[in-house]
Design a protein around this motif. Structure first.
Motif, PDB file in Angstrom:
ATOM      1  N   CYS A   1       0.862  -1.186   0.000  1.00 30.72           N
ATOM      2  CA  CYS A   1       0.000   0.000   0.000  1.00 30.72           C
ATOM      3  C   CYS A   1       0.893   1.229   0.000  1.00 30.72           C
ATOM      4  O   CYS A   1       1.869   1.299   0.751  1.00 30.72           O
TER       5      CYS A   1
ATOM      6  N   TYR B   1       0.556   5.555   0.020  1.00 31.26           N
ATOM      7  CA  TYR B   1      -0.331   6.708   0.121  1.00 31.26           C
ATOM      8  C   TYR B   1       0.016   7.729  -0.960  1.00 31.26           C
ATOM      9  O   TYR B   1       1.173   7.855  -1.371  1.00 31.26           O
ATOM     10  N   GLU B   2      -0.979   8.444  -1.407  1.00 29.30           N
ATOM     11  CA  GLU B   2      -0.793   9.447  -2.452  1.00 29.30           C
ATOM     12  C   GLU B   2       0.250  10.470  -2.027  1.00 29.30           C
ATOM     13  O   GLU B   2       0.248  10.947  -0.898  1.00 29.30           O
TER      14      GLU B   2
ATOM     15  N   SER C   1      -0.684  -0.367  11.403  1.00 31.08           N
ATOM     16  CA  SER C   1      -2.102   0.002  11.316  1.00 31.08           C
ATOM     17  C   SER C   1      -2.586  -0.025   9.871  1.00 31.08           C
ATOM     18  O   SER C   1      -3.725  -0.415   9.592  1.00 31.08           O
ATOM     19  N   THR C   2      -1.728   0.374   8.950  1.00 31.99           N
ATOM     20  CA  THR C   2      -2.096   0.317   7.533  1.00 31.99           C
ATOM     21  C   THR C   2      -2.354  -1.115   7.102  1.00 31.99           C
ATOM     22  O   THR C   2      -3.320  -1.394   6.377  1.00 31.99           O
TER      23      THR C   2
ATOM     24  N   ARG D   1      -5.736  -2.065   8.348  1.00 37.17           N
ATOM     25  CA  ARG D   1      -6.785  -1.387   7.598  1.00 37.17           C
ATOM     26  C   ARG D   1      -6.931  -1.968   6.192  1.00 37.17           C
ATOM     27  O   ARG D   1      -8.032  -1.993   5.635  1.00 37.17           O
ATOM     28  N   MET D   2      -5.846  -2.456   5.624  1.00 40.70           N
ATOM     29  CA  MET D   2      -5.930  -3.157   4.336  1.00 40.70           C
ATOM     30  C   MET D   2      -6.764  -4.422   4.468  1.00 40.70           C
ATOM     31  O   MET D   2      -7.577  -4.756   3.608  1.00 40.70           O
TER      32      MET D   2
ATOM     33  N   LEU E   1     -10.333  -0.799   4.638  1.00 39.99           N
ATOM     34  CA  LEU E   1     -10.339   0.646   4.846  1.00 39.99           C
ATOM     35  C   LEU E   1      -9.207   1.338   4.105  1.00 39.99           C
ATOM     36  O   LEU E   1      -9.174   2.568   4.024  1.00 39.99           O
ATOM     37  N   GLU E   2      -8.240   0.568   3.622  1.00 38.69           N
ATOM     38  CA  GLU E   2      -7.178   1.083   2.753  1.00 38.69           C
ATOM     39  C   GLU E   2      -7.079   0.168   1.529  1.00 38.69           C
ATOM     40  O   GLU E   2      -7.299  -1.042   1.630  1.00 38.69           O
ATOM     41  N   ASP E   3      -6.755   0.750   0.387  1.00 38.56           N
ATOM     42  CA  ASP E   3      -6.653  -0.030  -0.851  1.00 38.56           C
ATOM     43  C   ASP E   3      -5.389  -0.882  -0.851  1.00 38.56           C
ATOM     44  O   ASP E   3      -4.347  -0.490  -0.310  1.00 38.56           O
TER      45      ASP E   3
ATOM     46  N   ASP F   1      -2.661  -1.869  -3.160  1.00 38.87           N
ATOM     47  CA  ASP F   1      -2.140  -1.392  -4.444  1.00 38.87           C
ATOM     48  C   ASP F   1      -1.434  -2.485  -5.224  1.00 38.87           C
ATOM     49  O   ASP F   1      -1.409  -2.465  -6.455  1.00 38.87           O
TER      50      ASP F   1
END
Length: 360
Positions: free
Chosen positions: A11, A13-14, A45-46, A49-50, A54-56, A58
């Motif tokens: 993942c 982040y932009e 945490s990411t 959330r994946m 809650l998180e994409d 990638d």
């Protein structure tokens, strides 16, 4: 079955310069309690959330029970989240908070009440069902948040630092309750924390993350006894392992002016690999204070903990810091010069540049 599989899951982040989670691979067994631990910004945490959607994702994939979750919306993943903040409705009672998700799914009032009462009994919340959250302590509110997750009977519990808002004593009590509850329910659980003591005492297995990358995924005892690299060695254990620059000799490793013995076959392995210097890892409990033999060090701090003491020292000349545990009170005083001798036990050896474990 609720096995969880991370396969090269990444993942970013932009506008970020690096991956928040970088090619994570984990195989979590059905009913297992797995803890993701690491310092702030490690991606733990990411990663959770994946899993929750809650998180994409990638790159790579995450599956639950053999089903790829990449394009599955969060509401269809059969996951219950428990967050750091309790996120309770202040205008609803404990019973209404616990049963709200069931109400939204169209489950009847009688069935909701039965499930809520069963969960409340497990969590010792029966006498509080008619109270509002404002009338509860922090620990009780966290148990309500747990109850809200339990009544859903999900495949997976996802817990994101649920104890961070509690005081130290309540954290110890609540983490014991959560671990015991998970064993009773047998629900696959992924738990995120930055507290390595929490991770070691709760998890069946622990995944240590750093800068989005998995460092080691093992049982708590394996992490403590055989850390895969210097980062894990320094992160797991309280106080942390002493990590000291050392030169490889024929009999062991030279720390300061003292040779610390190392098994002959490990020294031979290092010589064969052309390794002449290492980072030696020695736990505080492996050092003892002596009258003359061992590494000379100057006392900078003594931590008295009642049943034991930790002596923080600095080696003159090199500036290396060594922490030693003593089972006697007031073993030394500030600014004293003492000698530290290694007791029985493994000297962990790591490559001075890569940090990877060597010599085994």
């Amino acid at each position: 079955m609720a096995e969880i599989t991370y396969r090269n899951a990444s993942c970013i982040y932009e506008s970020a310069d690096s991956l928040a989670v970088d090619s994570l691979n984990l195989d979590i067994e059905d009913g297992e309690f797995v803890v993701l631990v690491g310092p702030s910004g490690s991606g733990k945490s990411t990663a959770l959330r994946m899993l929750a959607g809650l998180e994409d994702i990638d790159e790579g994939s995450i599956s639950i029970g053999g089903v790829d979750m990449t394009d599955v919306p969060p509401k269809d993943r059969d996951i219950a989240m428990v967050f750091q903040n309790y996120a309770l409705y202040p205008n609803k009672t404990v019973a209404e908070n616990m049963g709200f998700a069931l109400k939204m799914r169209g489950i009847g009032a009688d069935e909701r009440r039965r499930k809520v009462e069963e969960a409340a009994k497990v969590l010792d919340l029966t006498e509080y069902l008619d109270r509002k959250p404002a009338k509860l302590s922090g620990g009780q509110r966290q148990r309500v948040a747990m109850g809200r997750a339990i009544v859903r009977e999900p495949q997976v519990f996802c817990m994101d630092e649920p104890l961070s808002n509690l005081d130290a004593k309540l954290r110890v009590q609540t983490r014991t309750q959560i671990a015991a509850l998970q064993r009773r329910l047998g629900t696959t659980t992924v738990y995120v924390t930055h507290d390595q003591v929490e991770a070691m005492t709760m998890g069946d297995r622990v995944a240590v993350l750093r800068r989005g990358q998995l460092q080691q995924f093992s049982s708590p005892t394996e992490l403590y006894d055989r850390p895969a690299n210097a980062f894990v060695a320094g992160f797991i254990g309280s106080p942390a392992m002493n990590l000291l620059p050392a030169t490889v000799t024929d009999d062991g490793v030279l720390v300061g002016n003292t040779v610390i013995p190392v098994e002959r076959d490990r020294i031979t392995s290092l010589h064969s690999a052309g390794v002449t210097s290492v980072t030696a890892g020695i736990r505080p409990e492996q050092f003892e204070i002596t009258d003359g033999a061992g590494v000379e060090a100057v006392v900078e701090l003594v931590e008295e903990l009642g049943s034991e003491s930790y002596v923080h020292t600095r080696v003159p000349g090199s500036g290396n810091q060594i922490v030693a545990r003593s089972l006697t009170r007031t073993p030394a005083r500030l600014a004293d010069t003492i000698h530290l001798r290694k007791r029985e036990g493994t000297v962990h050896l790591f490559h001075p540049e890569t940090g990877e474990r060597v010599g085994d």
